[in-house]
Design a protein around this motif. Sequence first.
Motif, PDB file in Angstrom:
ATOM      1  N   LEU A 186      47.648  49.714  49.879  1.00 14.02           N
ATOM      2  CA  LEU A 186      46.338  49.090  49.703  1.00 14.02           C
ATOM      3  C   LEU A 186      45.920  49.061  48.243  1.00 14.02           C
ATOM      4  CD1 LEU A 186      43.820  47.845  51.044  1.00 14.02           C
ATOM      5  CD2 LEU A 186      42.885  50.167  51.241  1.00 14.02           C
ATOM      6  N   CYS A 187      46.233  50.105  47.497  1.00 16.88           N
ATOM      7  CA  CYS A 187      45.855  50.156  46.080  1.00 16.88           C
ATOM      8  C   CYS A 187      46.502  49.015  45.303  1.00 16.88           C
ATOM      9  CB  CYS A 187      46.218  51.502  45.472  1.00 16.88           C
ATOM     10  SG  CYS A 187      47.921  52.025  45.759  1.00 16.88           S
ATOM     11  N   GLU A 188      47.749  48.726  45.597  1.00 19.32           N
ATOM     12  CA  GLU A 188      48.441  47.613  44.943  1.00 19.32           C
ATOM     13  C   GLU A 188      47.761  46.288  45.284  1.00 19.32           C
ATOM     14  OE1 GLU A 188      53.042  46.199  44.481  1.00 19.32           O
ATOM     15  OE2 GLU A 188      52.288  46.495  46.516  1.00 19.32           O
ATOM     16  N   GLN A 189      47.380  46.114  46.542  1.00 16.78           N
ATOM     17  CA  GLN A 189      46.735  44.883  46.976  1.00 16.78           C
ATOM     18  C   GLN A 189      45.359  44.703  46.343  1.00 16.78           C
ATOM     19  OE1 GLN A 189      46.690  44.729  51.324  1.00 16.78           O
ATOM     20  NE2 GLN A 189      48.556  45.962  51.357  1.00 16.78           N
ATOM     21  N   LEU A 190      44.640  45.801  46.143  1.00 14.22           N
ATOM     22  CA  LEU A 190      43.259  45.719  45.669  1.00 14.22           C
ATOM     23  C   LEU A 190      43.133  45.603  44.157  1.00 14.22           C
ATOM     24  CD1 LEU A 190      41.569  48.467  47.890  1.00 14.22           C
ATOM     25  CD2 LEU A 190      41.242  45.993  48.069  1.00 14.22           C
ATOM     26  N   CYS A 191      44.126  46.049  43.406  1.00 12.05           N
ATOM     27  CA  CYS A 191      43.989  46.139  41.947  1.00 12.05           C
ATOM     28  C   CYS A 191      43.822  44.758  41.306  1.00 12.05           C
ATOM     29  CB  CYS A 191      45.222  46.826  41.355  1.00 12.05           C
ATOM     30  SG  CYS A 191      45.130  46.977  39.548  1.00 12.05           S
ATOM     31  N   PRO A 192      42.633  44.440  40.770  1.00 13.71           N
ATOM     32  CA  PRO A 192      42.427  43.108  40.185  1.00 13.71           C
ATOM     33  C   PRO A 192      43.173  42.914  38.872  1.00 13.71           C
ATOM     34  CG  PRO A 192      40.502  44.473  39.811  1.00 13.71           C
ATOM     35  CD  PRO A 192      41.415  45.260  40.715  1.00 13.71           C
ATOM     36  N   ALA A 193      43.531  44.016  38.213  1.00 20.47           N
ATOM     37  CA  ALA A 193      44.268  43.915  36.956  1.00 20.47           C
ATOM     38  C   ALA A 193      45.770  43.785  37.183  1.00 20.47           C
ATOM     39  CB  ALA A 193      43.984  45.141  36.087  1.00 20.47           C
ATOM     40  N   GLY A 194      46.208  43.989  38.422  1.00 20.90           N
ATOM     41  CA  GLY A 194      47.622  43.863  38.745  1.00 20.90           C
ATOM     42  C   GLY A 194      48.502  44.892  38.067  1.00 20.90           C
ATOM     43  N   VAL A 195      47.990  46.114  37.893  1.00 19.59           N
ATOM     44  CA  VAL A 195      48.757  47.128  37.168  1.00 19.59           C
ATOM     45  C   VAL A 195      49.403  48.156  38.093  1.00 19.59           C
ATOM     46  CG1 VAL A 195      47.239  46.874  35.178  1.00 19.59           C
ATOM     47  CG2 VAL A 195      46.846  48.748  36.789  1.00 19.59           C
ATOM     48  N   ILE A 196      49.214  48.019  39.413  1.00 19.78           N
ATOM     49  CA  ILE A 196      49.802  48.965  40.353  1.00 19.78           C
ATOM     50  C   ILE A 196      50.950  48.295  41.101  1.00 19.78           C
ATOM     51  CG2 ILE A 196      49.389  50.417  42.371  1.00 19.78           C
ATOM     52  CD1 ILE A 196      46.498  50.670  41.528  1.00 19.78           C
ATOM     53  N   ARG A 197      52.067  48.999  41.178  1.00 20.70           N
ATOM     54  CA  ARG A 197      53.225  48.507  41.930  1.00 20.70           C
ATOM     55  C   ARG A 197      53.736  49.638  42.820  1.00 20.70           C
ATOM     56  NH1 ARG A 197      56.636  47.584  37.958  1.00 20.70           N
ATOM     57  NH2 ARG A 197      57.800  49.531  38.205  1.00 20.70           N
ATOM     58  N   MET A 198      54.024  49.309  44.052  1.00 19.96           N
ATOM     59  CA  MET A 198      54.592  50.302  44.959  1.00 19.96           C
ATOM     60  C   MET A 198      56.080  50.462  44.670  1.00 19.96           C
ATOM     61  SD  MET A 198      52.075  51.417  46.752  1.00 19.96           S
ATOM     62  CE  MET A 198      52.943  52.348  48.048  1.00 19.96           C
ATOM     63  N   ASN A 240      46.650  50.213  30.419  1.00 17.45           N
ATOM     64  CA  ASN A 240      45.235  49.891  30.531  1.00 17.45           C
ATOM     65  C   ASN A 240      44.928  49.122  31.806  1.00 17.45           C
ATOM     66  OD1 ASN A 240      44.704  50.926  27.870  1.00 17.45           O
ATOM     67  ND2 ASN A 240      45.612  49.056  27.063  1.00 17.45           N
ATOM     68  N   CYS A 241      43.675  49.251  32.263  1.00 17.05           N
ATOM     69  CA  CYS A 241      43.245  48.496  33.440  1.00 17.05           C
ATOM     70  C   CYS A 241      41.782  48.101  33.279  1.00 17.05           C
ATOM     71  CB  CYS A 241      43.467  49.297  34.729  1.00 17.05           C
ATOM     72  SG  CYS A 241      42.388  50.726  34.934  1.00 17.05           S
ATOM     73  N   TYR A 242      41.160  47.594  34.340  1.00 15.75           N
ATOM     74  CA  TYR A 242      39.783  47.103  34.274  1.00 15.75           C
ATOM     75  C   TYR A 242      38.725  48.176  34.512  1.00 15.75           C
ATOM     76  CZ  TYR A 242      41.509  42.258  34.524  1.00 15.75           C
ATOM     77  OH  TYR A 242      42.124  41.056  34.283  1.00 15.75           O
ATOM     78  N   ILE A 243      39.110  49.405  34.778  1.00 22.28           N
ATOM     79  CA  ILE A 243      38.197  50.515  35.056  1.00 22.28           C
ATOM     80  C   ILE A 243      37.380  50.312  36.336  1.00 22.28           C
ATOM     81  CG2 ILE A 243      36.206  49.688  33.678  1.00 22.28           C
ATOM     82  CD1 ILE A 243      35.741  52.497  32.709  1.00 22.28           C
ATOM     83  N   CYS A 244      37.857  49.489  37.250  1.00 20.81           N
ATOM     84  CA  CYS A 244      37.054  49.142  38.431  1.00 20.81           C
ATOM     85  C   CYS A 244      37.037  50.231  39.495  1.00 20.81           C
ATOM     86  CB  CYS A 244      37.550  47.830  39.042  1.00 20.81           C
ATOM     87  SG  CYS A 244      39.058  47.983  40.026  1.00 20.81           S
ATOM     88  N   MET A 245      38.026  51.131  39.479  1.00 23.03           N
ATOM     89  CA  MET A 245      38.089  52.271  40.394  1.00 23.03           C
ATOM     90  C   MET A 245      38.339  51.887  41.857  1.00 23.03           C
ATOM     91  SD  MET A 245      37.933  55.285  39.027  1.00 23.03           S
ATOM     92  CE  MET A 245      38.109  55.581  37.269  1.00 23.03           C
ATOM     93  N   ALA A 246      38.812  50.672  42.095  1.00 22.20           N
ATOM     94  CA  ALA A 246      39.102  50.265  43.474  1.00 22.20           C
ATOM     95  C   ALA A 246      40.186  51.148  44.081  1.00 22.20           C
ATOM     96  CB  ALA A 246      39.530  48.800  43.517  1.00 22.20           C
ATOM     97  N   CYS A 247      41.225  51.433  43.309  1.00 17.10           N
ATOM     98  CA  CYS A 247      42.335  52.212  43.852  1.00 17.10           C
ATOM     99  C   CYS A 247      41.880  53.602  44.274  1.00 17.10           C
ATOM    100  CB  CYS A 247      43.469  52.297  42.833  1.00 17.10           C
ATOM    101  SG  CYS A 247      43.030  53.099  41.268  1.00 17.10           S
ATOM    102  N   LEU A 248      41.097  54.252  43.433  1.00 21.94           N
ATOM    103  CA  LEU A 248      40.688  55.626  43.696  1.00 21.94           C
ATOM    104  C   LEU A 248      39.683  55.710  44.844  1.00 21.94           C
ATOM    105  CD1 LEU A 248      39.988  58.305  41.014  1.00 21.94           C
ATOM    106  CD2 LEU A 248      38.381  58.012  42.891  1.00 21.94           C
ATOM    107  N   ASN A 249      38.677  54.848  44.805  1.00 19.84           N
ATOM    108  CA  ASN A 249      37.593  54.939  45.786  1.00 19.84           C
ATOM    109  C   ASN A 249      37.952  54.389  47.155  1.00 19.84           C
ATOM    110  OD1 ASN A 249      34.986  56.015  44.514  1.00 19.84           O
ATOM    111  ND2 ASN A 249      35.674  54.554  42.979  1.00 19.84           N
TER     112      ASN A 249
END
Length: 251
Positions: free
Chosen positions: A190-202, A213-222
């Motif tokens: 889910l974290c990969e799918q949600l990341c708007p900066a596209g910086v997470i890969r499974m 660097n990323c957008y600081i949006c905290m989608a992955c963590l929260n």
Amino acid sequence: MIFYFSGTGNSEGIAQLLAKRLGDRAVDIVGKTPASYVFSPEDRVGFVFPVYAYAAPKVMLAFAAGISPGGAYTFAAPTYSNAAGCTLEHFSQTACRLDGGFGIKMPDNMPVFDKIVETRETAIEKLRAAASRFEAVVEQVRNRKSGFDIYYGPTPERLTWESGVRFLEEPSFQTTLYHVRKDRCVGCGLCEQLCPAGVIRMEGDTPVWTRENCYICMACLNRCPAGAIEYGPYSEGKYRYFFRGFDLSRY
């Protein structure tokens, strides 16, 4: 049309609800080309985004700078957790000129700071007030009200034009402190799918941050359903929030 950027749903939720109430359309800016949108004086052009360090996120500022309103009524409805500083003035001067701006105080989604520590109880309190505030914003936008209506906080000029601008000029949020608690991670992706900066890969069943660097949006963590993602030692044990609507029974 209402453009939004959102990580944990505050701004997406407000944009979608505004669009529904106004008979308009909400558009996620990630991956969109601003020059492809054309407007006339009869239109409304809105921007909904979270306030980061008393300014709009860089990704929203860059997108809005490419919008040509064509005489349409322009407004912003930023979401913020404490004070907004001169976010609206900065946005209007550096990205897209605004006719109106109407802030909505929402729960904080940054469980990595000690200055603002959100709990379930404080989040619900803010959401209860935000639901009422949202109704006022709907009417302000519907009536094409001019001017800015937002809580600036103390010394707002310094907050935005010093702290905010300095934050914008620095590299985006560092990803090096993100790590995964493997005893909790279920490998759902889910974290990969949600990341708007596209910086997470499974990689197999484990998420990996592929850029510094990323957008600081905290989608992955929260929004991790297993609570498996941490940011250094700063997020451990802290309340994780994402917007589930104004039905408080869902929190």
